[in-house]
Design a protein around this motif. Structure first.
Motif, PDB file in Angstrom:
ATOM      1  N   LEU A  95     -16.639 -23.762 -12.187  1.00 56.80           N
ATOM      2  CA  LEU A  95     -17.149 -24.467 -11.016  1.00 56.80           C
ATOM      3  C   LEU A  95     -18.086 -25.608 -11.392  1.00 56.80           C
ATOM      4  CD1 LEU A  95     -17.828 -21.453  -8.618  1.00 56.80           C
ATOM      5  CD2 LEU A  95     -16.002 -23.140  -8.453  1.00 56.80           C
ATOM      6  N   SER A  96     -18.753 -25.520 -12.528  1.00 58.71           N
ATOM      7  CA  SER A  96     -19.655 -26.597 -12.932  1.00 58.71           C
ATOM      8  C   SER A  96     -18.901 -27.848 -13.364  1.00 58.71           C
ATOM      9  CB  SER A  96     -20.563 -26.128 -14.072  1.00 58.71           C
ATOM     10  OG  SER A  96     -19.809 -25.896 -15.248  1.00 58.71           O
ATOM     11  N   GLY A  97     -17.623 -27.712 -13.672  1.00 55.17           N
ATOM     12  CA  GLY A  97     -16.840 -28.849 -14.137  1.00 55.17           C
ATOM     13  C   GLY A  97     -16.887 -29.053 -15.635  1.00 55.17           C
ATOM     14  N   ALA A  98     -17.678 -28.250 -16.347  1.00 57.66           N
ATOM     15  CA  ALA A  98     -17.791 -28.404 -17.797  1.00 57.66           C
ATOM     16  C   ALA A  98     -16.556 -27.841 -18.483  1.00 57.66           C
ATOM     17  CB  ALA A  98     -19.043 -27.700 -18.307  1.00 57.66           C
ATOM     18  N   ALA A  99     -16.111 -28.523 -19.519  1.00 61.29           N
ATOM     19  CA  ALA A  99     -14.984 -28.084 -20.330  1.00 61.29           C
ATOM     20  C   ALA A  99     -15.440 -27.945 -21.774  1.00 61.29           C
ATOM     21  CB  ALA A  99     -13.827 -29.080 -20.231  1.00 61.29           C
ATOM     22  N   VAL A 100     -14.636 -27.267 -22.568  1.00 58.74           N
ATOM     23  CA  VAL A 100     -14.980 -27.076 -23.976  1.00 58.74           C
ATOM     24  C   VAL A 100     -15.146 -28.425 -24.670  1.00 58.74           C
ATOM     25  CG1 VAL A 100     -14.151 -26.160 -26.167  1.00 58.74           C
ATOM     26  CG2 VAL A 100     -13.864 -24.825 -24.085  1.00 58.74           C
ATOM     27  N   GLU A 101     -14.303 -29.389 -24.312  1.00 60.73           N
ATOM     28  CA  GLU A 101     -14.386 -30.713 -24.938  1.00 60.73           C
ATOM     29  C   GLU A 101     -15.733 -31.372 -24.693  1.00 60.73           C
ATOM     30  OE1 GLU A 101     -10.161 -29.635 -24.494  1.00 60.73           O
ATOM     31  OE2 GLU A 101     -11.932 -29.544 -23.217  1.00 60.73           O
ATOM     32  N   HIS A 102     -16.366 -31.085 -23.560  1.00 61.20           N
ATOM     33  CA  HIS A 102     -17.677 -31.671 -23.273  1.00 61.20           C
ATOM     34  C   HIS A 102     -18.743 -31.105 -24.205  1.00 61.20           C
ATOM     35  CE1 HIS A 102     -16.013 -32.126 -18.902  1.00 61.20           C
ATOM     36  NE2 HIS A 102     -15.463 -32.977 -19.752  1.00 61.20           N
ATOM     37  N   TYR A 103     -18.744 -29.796 -24.385  1.00 65.38           N
ATOM     38  CA  TYR A 103     -19.756 -29.172 -25.242  1.00 65.38           C
ATOM     39  C   TYR A 103     -19.513 -29.466 -26.717  1.00 65.38           C
ATOM     40  CZ  TYR A 103     -21.228 -26.546 -21.116  1.00 65.38           C
ATOM     41  OH  TYR A 103     -21.687 -26.192 -19.878  1.00 65.38           O
ATOM     42  N   ARG A 104     -18.293 -29.804 -27.079  1.00 64.41           N
ATOM     43  CA  ARG A 104     -18.024 -30.133 -28.481  1.00 64.41           C
ATOM     44  C   ARG A 104     -18.720 -31.421 -28.914  1.00 64.41           C
ATOM     45  NH1 ARG A 104     -11.590 -28.567 -29.042  1.00 64.41           N
ATOM     46  NH2 ARG A 104     -11.917 -26.346 -29.473  1.00 64.41           N
ATOM     47  N   LEU A 105     -19.155 -32.212 -27.972  1.00 61.86           N
ATOM     48  CA  LEU A 105     -19.922 -33.406 -28.325  1.00 61.86           C
ATOM     49  C   LEU A 105     -21.216 -33.040 -29.041  1.00 61.86           C
ATOM     50  CD1 LEU A 105     -19.572 -35.460 -25.009  1.00 61.86           C
ATOM     51  CD2 LEU A 105     -18.338 -35.833 -27.145  1.00 61.86           C
ATOM     52  N   LEU A 106     -21.733 -31.845 -28.782  1.00 60.84           N
ATOM     53  CA  LEU A 106     -22.998 -31.431 -29.376  1.00 60.84           C
ATOM     54  C   LEU A 106     -22.844 -31.002 -30.830  1.00 60.84           C
ATOM     55  CD1 LEU A 106     -24.399 -29.333 -26.385  1.00 60.84           C
ATOM     56  CD2 LEU A 106     -24.690 -31.764 -26.861  1.00 60.84           C
ATOM     57  N   LEU A 107     -21.618 -30.810 -31.292  1.00 58.30           N
ATOM     58  CA  LEU A 107     -21.412 -30.391 -32.679  1.00 58.30           C
ATOM     59  C   LEU A 107     -21.886 -31.441 -33.673  1.00 58.30           C
ATOM     60  CD1 LEU A 107     -17.863 -28.778 -32.381  1.00 58.30           C
ATOM     61  CD2 LEU A 107     -19.991 -27.577 -32.880  1.00 58.30           C
ATOM     62  N   GLU A 108     -21.965 -32.682 -33.249  1.00 60.84           N
ATOM     63  CA  GLU A 108     -22.347 -33.761 -34.157  1.00 60.84           C
ATOM     64  C   GLU A 108     -23.854 -33.939 -34.255  1.00 60.84           C
ATOM     65  OE1 GLU A 108     -20.330 -37.265 -32.903  1.00 60.84           O
ATOM     66  OE2 GLU A 108     -18.381 -36.274 -32.700  1.00 60.84           O
ATOM     67  N   ASP A 109     -24.628 -33.124 -33.552  1.00 61.81           N
ATOM     68  CA  ASP A 109     -26.087 -33.257 -33.535  1.00 61.81           C
ATOM     69  C   ASP A 109     -26.696 -31.892 -33.844  1.00 61.81           C
ATOM     70  OD1 ASP A 109     -28.834 -33.400 -32.748  1.00 61.81           O
ATOM     71  OD2 ASP A 109     -28.379 -35.171 -31.554  1.00 61.81           O
ATOM     72  N   GLU A 110     -27.457 -31.808 -34.929  1.00 62.74           N
ATOM     73  CA  GLU A 110     -28.032 -30.524 -35.336  1.00 62.74           C
ATOM     74  C   GLU A 110     -29.034 -30.012 -34.306  1.00 62.74           C
ATOM     75  OE1 GLU A 110     -30.473 -28.570 -39.138  1.00 62.74           O
ATOM     76  OE2 GLU A 110     -29.765 -30.663 -39.194  1.00 62.74           O
ATOM     77  N   GLU A 111     -29.886 -30.903 -33.798  1.00 59.37           N
ATOM     78  CA  GLU A 111     -30.859 -30.478 -32.787  1.00 59.37           C
ATOM     79  C   GLU A 111     -30.152 -29.988 -31.533  1.00 59.37           C
ATOM     80  OE1 GLU A 111     -34.445 -32.272 -29.956  1.00 59.37           O
ATOM     81  OE2 GLU A 111     -33.126 -33.607 -31.102  1.00 59.37           O
ATOM     82  N   ALA A 112     -29.094 -30.686 -31.143  1.00 58.89           N
ATOM     83  CA  ALA A 112     -28.368 -30.293 -29.940  1.00 58.89           C
ATOM     84  C   ALA A 112     -27.773 -28.898 -30.085  1.00 58.89           C
ATOM     85  CB  ALA A 112     -27.269 -31.311 -29.644  1.00 58.89           C
ATOM     86  N   MET A 113     -27.233 -28.578 -31.254  1.00 57.03           N
ATOM     87  CA  MET A 113     -26.646 -27.255 -31.452  1.00 57.03           C
ATOM     88  C   MET A 113     -27.717 -26.168 -31.467  1.00 57.03           C
ATOM     89  SD  MET A 113     -23.460 -27.337 -31.315  1.00 57.03           S
ATOM     90  CE  MET A 113     -23.293 -25.607 -31.754  1.00 57.03           C
ATOM     91  N   ASP A 114     -28.879 -26.469 -32.035  1.00 56.94           N
ATOM     92  CA  ASP A 114     -29.968 -25.488 -32.007  1.00 56.94           C
ATOM     93  C   ASP A 114     -30.412 -25.222 -30.565  1.00 56.94           C
ATOM     94  OD1 ASP A 114     -29.970 -25.210 -34.748  1.00 56.94           O
ATOM     95  OD2 ASP A 114     -31.502 -26.748 -35.069  1.00 56.94           O
ATOM     96  N   LEU A 115     -30.506 -26.276 -29.773  1.00 58.08           N
ATOM     97  CA  LEU A 115     -30.907 -26.108 -28.377  1.00 58.08           C
ATOM     98  C   LEU A 115     -29.832 -25.360 -27.585  1.00 58.08           C
ATOM     99  CD1 LEU A 115     -32.422 -29.651 -27.713  1.00 58.08           C
ATOM    100  CD2 LEU A 115     -33.678 -27.506 -27.973  1.00 58.08           C
ATOM    101  N   LEU A 116     -28.569 -25.667 -27.854  1.00 59.20           N
ATOM    102  CA  LEU A 116     -27.488 -24.972 -27.158  1.00 59.20           C
ATOM    103  C   LEU A 116     -27.453 -23.497 -27.552  1.00 59.20           C
ATOM    104  CD1 LEU A 116     -25.073 -25.224 -25.246  1.00 59.20           C
ATOM    105  CD2 LEU A 116     -23.647 -25.748 -27.235  1.00 59.20           C
ATOM    106  N   ALA A 117     -27.713 -23.197 -28.821  1.00 57.78           N
ATOM    107  CA  ALA A 117     -27.757 -21.800 -29.258  1.00 57.78           C
ATOM    108  C   ALA A 117     -28.902 -21.056 -28.575  1.00 57.78           C
ATOM    109  CB  ALA A 117     -27.905 -21.733 -30.775  1.00 57.78           C
ATOM    110  N   HIS A 118     -30.026 -21.742 -28.376  1.00 55.32           N
ATOM    111  CA  HIS A 118     -31.148 -21.116 -27.661  1.00 55.32           C
ATOM    112  C   HIS A 118     -30.753 -20.797 -26.224  1.00 55.32           C
ATOM    113  CE1 HIS A 118     -35.226 -20.319 -26.274  1.00 55.32           C
ATOM    114  NE2 HIS A 118     -35.044 -21.202 -25.311  1.00 55.32           N
ATOM    115  N   ALA A 119     -30.085 -21.739 -25.558  1.00 55.51           N
ATOM    116  CA  ALA A 119     -29.640 -21.492 -24.183  1.00 55.51           C
ATOM    117  C   ALA A 119     -28.616 -20.362 -24.138  1.00 55.51           C
ATOM    118  CB  ALA A 119     -29.051 -22.774 -23.594  1.00 55.51           C
ATOM    119  N   ALA A 120     -27.717 -20.325 -25.117  1.00 54.76           N
ATOM    120  CA  ALA A 120     -26.713 -19.258 -25.155  1.00 54.76           C
ATOM    121  C   ALA A 120     -27.368 -17.900 -25.378  1.00 54.76           C
ATOM    122  CB  ALA A 120     -25.694 -19.547 -26.255  1.00 54.76           C
ATOM    123  N   SER A 121     -28.409 -17.856 -26.207  1.00 51.47           N
ATOM    124  CA  SER A 121     -29.112 -16.590 -26.433  1.00 51.47           C
ATOM    125  C   SER A 121     -29.808 -16.120 -25.159  1.00 51.47           C
ATOM    126  CB  SER A 121     -30.126 -16.757 -27.568  1.00 51.47           C
ATOM    127  OG  SER A 121     -29.484 -17.096 -28.779  1.00 51.47           O
TER     128      SER A 121
END
Length: 327
Positions: free
Chosen positions: A185-211
């Motif tokens: 329902l949010s409209g987010a797709a896997v391809e959108h979140y894959r943009l964060l793979l290129e940024d180390e800080e972004a992945m750390d922040l996403l891992a925090h949100a996932a936890s």
């Protein structure tokens, strides 16, 4: 848009990171609460990635203008300008067969041949009318309330240890997720979140949100929103309607990472069992040959079992994934 244009990728990544920073370090005094940060993060695709009416240079300018408006804090204006589901349906003119053909052609252009075949051979969509809603909400087939109450110990269960997902574990879940999976329902797709793979800080922040999500440590409104699913009604060949529920992409991504973590723990336990079995066989053989007394080793399930942390260390070592960003 499922595939983010190259000229827009950096701006969308900055928008995700901005919301995740507020989630990582809320500042209620400045109006940055955890609930607002969650909502902004989940709404980024809807605010920025709706397909514009214009094409070519005008469409590019419209998309870049959304990035500038987002960074200026004009989030309410972007949300009001985002098309509603009814408006998106009106944009896709033509019959169901024509829309299905266009969708299959788009999947072929992205290299998703299996999904294109499924699109062409799957059951057609049921009409969006009151009759379909009545079939989907039939109380005999789909009771509106649980048949029996959930036990209190299950409803109020809290794990003794908090789950912590690392950036590497979440990155592996992102890389191995199927491309072209349906958005929630949010409209987010896997391809959108894959943009964060290129940024180390972004992945750390996403891992925090996932936890936080894995531990249900989020505002009640956010948990209720992520618990919702997009319902698609398909017509059965023999009559009737089948409802297909699609959960939010972030929720599915966290579940995928947790499943991989469980697989690592299982691998560790199996290695430990085989090690103890090998030692037991050697001791049993030695005691038989020498005529001595053999004492069985401690079992992993007993009081003297191996701590789980030791077992996890016996699992396969983490290595950097060599999978491409796009399947």
């Amino acid at each position: 848009m499922r595939d983010v244009p190259r000229f827009l990728a950096a701006g969308v990544r900055r928008a995700f990171v901005h919301a995740l920073r507020g989630l990582h370090a809320p500042n209620p005094a400045a109006g940055v609460t955890a609930e607002r940060a969650w909502k902004l993060f989940l709404l980024v695709p809807r605010l920025l990635l709706a397909r514009p009416h214009e094409t070519g240079a005008a469409g590019r300018a419209a998309l870049l203008e959304r990035i500038r408006a987002f960074e200026a804090g004009c989030w309410r204006e972007l949300l009001e300008a985002a098309p509603s589901p009814e408006q998106r349906l009106q944009r896709s003119a033509g019959t169901d067969a024509e829309r299905m053909r266009e969708r299959a052609c788009a999947q072929v252009r992205r290299g998703q041949l299996s999904r294109a075949r499924q699109t062409l051979t799957s059951a057609p969509l049921a009409p969006g009318n009151a009759a379909t809603l009545r079939l989907l909400s039939d109380p005999d087939k789909r009771p509106p309330r649980p048949r029996q109450p959930m036990p209190d110990d299950i409803a109020s269960f809290r794990a003794a240890d908090r789950v912590h997902l690392t950036a590497a574990e979440l990155g592996e879940a992102l890389r191995t997720a199927k491309r072209g999976s349906a958005a929630g329902l949010s409209g987010a797709a896997v391809e959108h979140y894959r943009l964060l793979l290129e940024d180390e800080e972004a992945m750390d922040l996403l891992a925090h949100a996932a936890s936080l999500l894995a531990n249900a440590d989020a505002p009640a409104a956010v948990l209720q929103a992520l618990a919702l699913s997009r319902l698609t009604a398909l017509s059965k060949p023999g009559g009737g309607v089948r409802g297909i529920a699609t959960g939010d992409t972030l929720r599915r991504l966290v579940s995928r990472a947790l499943a991989a973590l469980r697989a690592a723990a299982r691998s560790g336990w199996e290695r430990r069992w085989w090690g103890q079995l090998g030692c037991a066989l050697q001791r049993a053989l030695a005691s038989t040959l020498l005529g001595g007394c053999w004492r069985a080793p401690a079992q992993p399930t007993g009081d003297e079992g191996t701590p789980l942390g030791w077992v996890l260390e016996l699992a396969e070592a983490e290595q950097q994934s060599r999978l491409p960003l796009r399947a």
